[in-house]
Design a protein around this motif. Structure first.
Motif, PDB file in Angstrom:
ATOM      1  N   ASN A  48      -5.194  -1.375  -8.718  1.00 40.51           N
ATOM      2  CA  ASN A  48      -5.412  -2.804  -8.529  1.00 40.51           C
ATOM      3  C   ASN A  48      -5.893  -3.459  -9.817  1.00 40.51           C
ATOM      4  O   ASN A  48      -6.862  -3.009 -10.437  1.00 40.51           O
ATOM      5  CB  ASN A  48      -6.451  -3.038  -7.423  1.00 40.51           C
ATOM      6  N   SER A  99      11.320   8.238   3.570  1.00 34.67           N
ATOM      7  CA  SER A  99      10.220   8.192   2.606  1.00 34.67           C
ATOM      8  C   SER A  99      10.768   8.063   1.188  1.00 34.67           C
ATOM      9  O   SER A  99      11.856   8.561   0.873  1.00 34.67           O
ATOM     10  CB  SER A  99       9.371   9.453   2.719  1.00 34.67           C
ATOM     11  N   GLN A 113       0.855  -1.190   0.000  1.00 35.22           N
ATOM     12  CA  GLN A 113       0.000   0.000   0.000  1.00 35.22           C
ATOM     13  C   GLN A 113       0.890   1.238   0.000  1.00 35.22           C
ATOM     14  O   GLN A 113       1.780   1.367   0.849  1.00 35.22           O
ATOM     15  CB  GLN A 113      -0.929   0.017   1.211  1.00 35.22           C
ATOM     16  N   MET A 114       0.665   2.123  -0.943  1.00 31.64           N
ATOM     17  CA  MET A 114       1.443   3.358  -1.042  1.00 31.64           C
ATOM     18  C   MET A 114       0.532   4.533  -0.754  1.00 31.64           C
ATOM     19  O   MET A 114      -0.531   4.672  -1.361  1.00 31.64           O
ATOM     20  CB  MET A 114       2.057   3.483  -2.437  1.00 31.64           C
ATOM     21  N   THR A 115       0.939   5.370   0.201  1.00 35.82           N
ATOM     22  CA  THR A 115       0.157   6.550   0.559  1.00 35.82           C
ATOM     23  C   THR A 115       1.017   7.793   0.381  1.00 35.82           C
ATOM     24  O   THR A 115       2.233   7.776   0.628  1.00 35.82           O
ATOM     25  CB  THR A 115      -0.326   6.468   2.014  1.00 35.82           C
ATOM     26  N   GLN A 116       0.393   8.878  -0.038  1.00 31.11           N
ATOM     27  CA  GLN A 116       1.108  10.130  -0.222  1.00 31.11           C
ATOM     28  C   GLN A 116       1.222  10.878   1.103  1.00 31.11           C
ATOM     29  O   GLN A 116       0.330  10.813   1.946  1.00 31.11           O
ATOM     30  CB  GLN A 116       0.392  10.998  -1.256  1.00 31.11           C
ATOM     31  N   GLY A 117       2.342  11.571   1.289  1.00 31.77           N
ATOM     32  CA  GLY A 117       2.541  12.323   2.517  1.00 31.77           C
ATOM     33  C   GLY A 117       3.816  13.141   2.444  1.00 31.77           C
ATOM     34  O   GLY A 117       4.484  13.194   1.404  1.00 31.77           O
TER      35      GLY A 117
END
Length: 226
Positions: free
Chosen positions: A136, A113, A99-103
């Protein structure tokens, strides 16, 4: 002794004034009005149709059967899965979904990061090939099957729920003995809703298509095949 013909024209006209001249197409009175020809899905040979193209997908059925309406209702679920998109990540043997999340760029527990730039390193660099990032999708599998899980959520009234029955049927219109089934990515199956008593029975049913995406069927799962 001869009987003269009786004129019933006025009687017919009076009845039409009260009840109307056309058939009553209220679904809750198809049975009593002998208007079952208007009913949709009244037989497995003329079912209502649903379609599923993305997995996993949940279909909820809330309606009634019995007492003046249809005592049986059938739905044909047409499965035509598009492998280029999925609502979930299906893990493969030996691999886990990432799972890749932006931040913001920060360091957490000595882990820095990562920065993703889709316009850099488009060719092989030092034997490392560029990664393809996409949403997906369904991985190609040999002999693929997806699951079908049918669940009667019931109404909460035991006197109603005891007389309602819901079943899966395979593509040959034969009753399936389980609430679970495995189908192909391009396939179809049936769901039958049945009133087992002379009452109007509400129902609440859930069908989940594609909760599992597997390559072939294990020995213990063959019995669930469509």
């Amino acid at each position: 002794m001869e009987e003269s013909a009786k004129d019933v024209t006025q009687r017919i006209l009076d009845r039409h004034i009260i009840y109307g001249a056309s058939d009553n197409t209220n679904p809750t009175y198809y049975g009593s009005n002998k208007s079952l020809n208007y009913a949709s899905g009244g037989s497995i040979t003329k079912p209502e149709n649903d379609s599923v193209t993305i997995i996993p997908f949940t279909i909820n059925y809330n309606d009634t059967v019995g007492l003046f309406g249809k005592e049986n209702h059938f739905v044909r679920v047409n499965v035509n899965i598009n492998p280029s998109i999925a609502f979930a990540c299906f893990e493969e043997e030996g691999w886990e979904c990432a799972q890749m999340t932006q931040g913001q760029i920060t360091t957490i527990n000595t882990y820095a990061s990562a920065e993703t730039d889709l316009n850099k390193d488009l060719s092989t660099v030092n034997t490392y090939d560029p990664a393809g990032l996409m949403g997906n999708t369904l991985a190609q599998k040999s002999n693929p099957y997806i699951s079908v899980d049918l669940e009667n959520l019931k109404t909460g009234n035991k006197y109603i729920d005891a007389w309602f029955d819901v079943r899966l049927y395979n593509r040959d219109r034969q009753e399936h003995p389980y609430d679970k089934m495995y189908v192909r990515l391009n396939d179809f199956f049936y769901i039958g809703f049945h009133a087992r008593n002379t009452k109007r029975l509400p129902y609440n049913v859930k069908c989940v298509i594609g909760q599992e995406y597997v390559s072939g069927l294990a020995e213990g799962s063959v019995q669930y095949m469509n």
